[in-house]
Design a protein around this motif. Structure first.
Motif, PDB file in Angstrom:
ATOM      1  N   GLU A   1      51.117  40.967 -91.303  1.00 34.83           N
ATOM      2  CA  GLU A   1      49.956  40.346 -90.656  1.00 34.83           C
ATOM      3  C   GLU A   1      48.980  39.802 -91.694  1.00 34.83           C
ATOM      4  OE1 GLU A   1      47.406  39.055 -87.553  1.00 34.83           O
ATOM      5  OE2 GLU A   1      49.537  39.442 -87.718  1.00 34.83           O
ATOM      6  N   VAL A   2      48.749  40.538 -92.765  1.00 40.06           N
ATOM      7  CA  VAL A   2      47.853  40.067 -93.828  1.00 40.06           C
ATOM      8  C   VAL A   2      48.423  38.817 -94.487  1.00 40.06           C
ATOM      9  CG1 VAL A   2      46.861  40.633 -96.084  1.00 40.06           C
ATOM     10  CG2 VAL A   2      46.740  42.295 -94.223  1.00 40.06           C
TER      11      VAL A   2
ATOM     12  N   ALA B   1      39.025  39.906 -90.900  1.00 41.15           N
ATOM     13  CA  ALA B   1      40.219  40.412 -90.221  1.00 41.15           C
ATOM     14  C   ALA B   1      41.105  41.186 -91.190  1.00 41.15           C
ATOM     15  CB  ALA B   1      40.998  39.259 -89.582  1.00 41.15           C
ATOM     16  N   ILE B   2      41.243  40.676 -92.417  1.00 35.51           N
ATOM     17  CA  ILE B   2      42.046  41.362 -93.426  1.00 35.51           C
ATOM     18  C   ILE B   2      41.409  42.702 -93.786  1.00 35.51           C
ATOM     19  CG2 ILE B   2      42.785  41.287 -95.858  1.00 35.51           C
ATOM     20  CD1 ILE B   2      43.275  38.257 -95.409  1.00 35.51           C
TER      21      ILE B   2
ATOM     22  N   LEU C   1      42.165  45.146 -91.088  1.00 33.10           N
ATOM     23  CA  LEU C   1      43.558  45.579 -91.133  1.00 33.10           C
ATOM     24  C   LEU C   1      43.804  46.603 -92.235  1.00 33.10           C
ATOM     25  CD1 LEU C   1      45.482  42.242 -90.586  1.00 33.10           C
ATOM     26  CD2 LEU C   1      45.720  44.293 -89.193  1.00 33.10           C
ATOM     27  N   LEU C   2      43.212  46.366 -93.398  1.00 27.50           N
ATOM     28  CA  LEU C   2      43.463  47.240 -94.549  1.00 27.50           C
ATOM     29  C   LEU C   2      42.559  48.460 -94.577  1.00 27.50           C
ATOM     30  CD1 LEU C   2      44.052  44.600 -97.353  1.00 27.50           C
ATOM     31  CD2 LEU C   2      45.745  46.012 -96.188  1.00 27.50           C
TER      32      LEU C   2
ATOM     33  N   ALA D   1      49.905  49.668 -97.863  1.00 24.55           N
ATOM     34  CA  ALA D   1      49.784  49.419 -96.424  1.00 24.55           C
ATOM     35  C   ALA D   1      51.128  49.511 -95.715  1.00 24.55           C
ATOM     36  CB  ALA D   1      49.176  48.041 -96.186  1.00 24.55           C
TER      37      ALA D   1
ATOM     38  N   VAL E   1      51.358  45.782 -91.278  1.00 21.85           N
ATOM     39  CA  VAL E   1      50.058  45.324 -91.766  1.00 21.85           C
ATOM     40  C   VAL E   1      50.261  44.284 -92.861  1.00 21.85           C
ATOM     41  CG1 VAL E   1      47.962  46.028 -93.009  1.00 21.85           C
ATOM     42  CG2 VAL E   1      48.809  47.407 -91.110  1.00 21.85           C
TER      43      VAL E   1
END
Length: 153
Positions: free
Chosen positions: A118-119, A139-140, A143-144, A111, A115
């Motif tokens: 944030e994760v 949410a994770i 993001l990924l 990533a 990202v």
């Protein structure tokens, strides 16, 4: 034991480990880093928690919050236990935290750095508030993006 520092030191003494050995169990963390944990300067990150869970059976909830048994072998999950996270498609029930974090770690390696940051923030938020786990896991996942190694849902 009111602090993470107290629990880290208690854990190490209960398991009869040196700071160096505990650091090795925590994924190769240095003796100095373990010393900082024990003095309350820093706290273990999720990578170290994952490694400690796999190597020693340490319950990350106990280490961070003191709200569960110290070692997972002391606890048999009940039917009403709060799940650690969502199950991957095709797997009933919940995944062990170590399995979820291994997958997350693998996916984070590819990533973007923003990202990853944030994760990491979301994972720490989850550890502070497990009931919000489903929202945070979603949410994770967003993001990924999709994991090409998982079968489609």
């Amino acid at each position: 034991m009111d602090t993470v520092a107290d629990r880290v030191k208690h854990l190490r003494k209960q398991l009869k480990l040196t700071q160096t050995t505990l650091g090795q169990c925590a994924g190769g963390i240095s003796k100095q880093a373990v010393s900082q944990w024990e003095r309350g300067i820093t706290e273990p990150q999720w990578e170290a928690l994952n490694a400690l869970q796999r190597a020693c059976g340490v319950n990350p909830y106990w280490l961070l919050h003191g709200t569960a048994p110290m070692l997972e072998s002391e606890h048999t999950p009940s039917a009403d236990a709060t799940p650690v996270g969502p199950s991957p498609p095709g797997h009933p029930g919940t995944c062990p935290l170590a399995e979820l974090l291994d997958d997350l770690s693998r996916r984070l390696a590819a990533a973007d750095p923003a990202v990853r940051d944030e994760v990491t923030r979301l994972v720490l938020r989850y550890l502070e508030n497990p009931p919000a786990g489903a929202r945070i896991a979603k949410a994770i996942e967003l993001l990924l993006g999709e994991d090409e190694n998982l079968p489609p849902a």
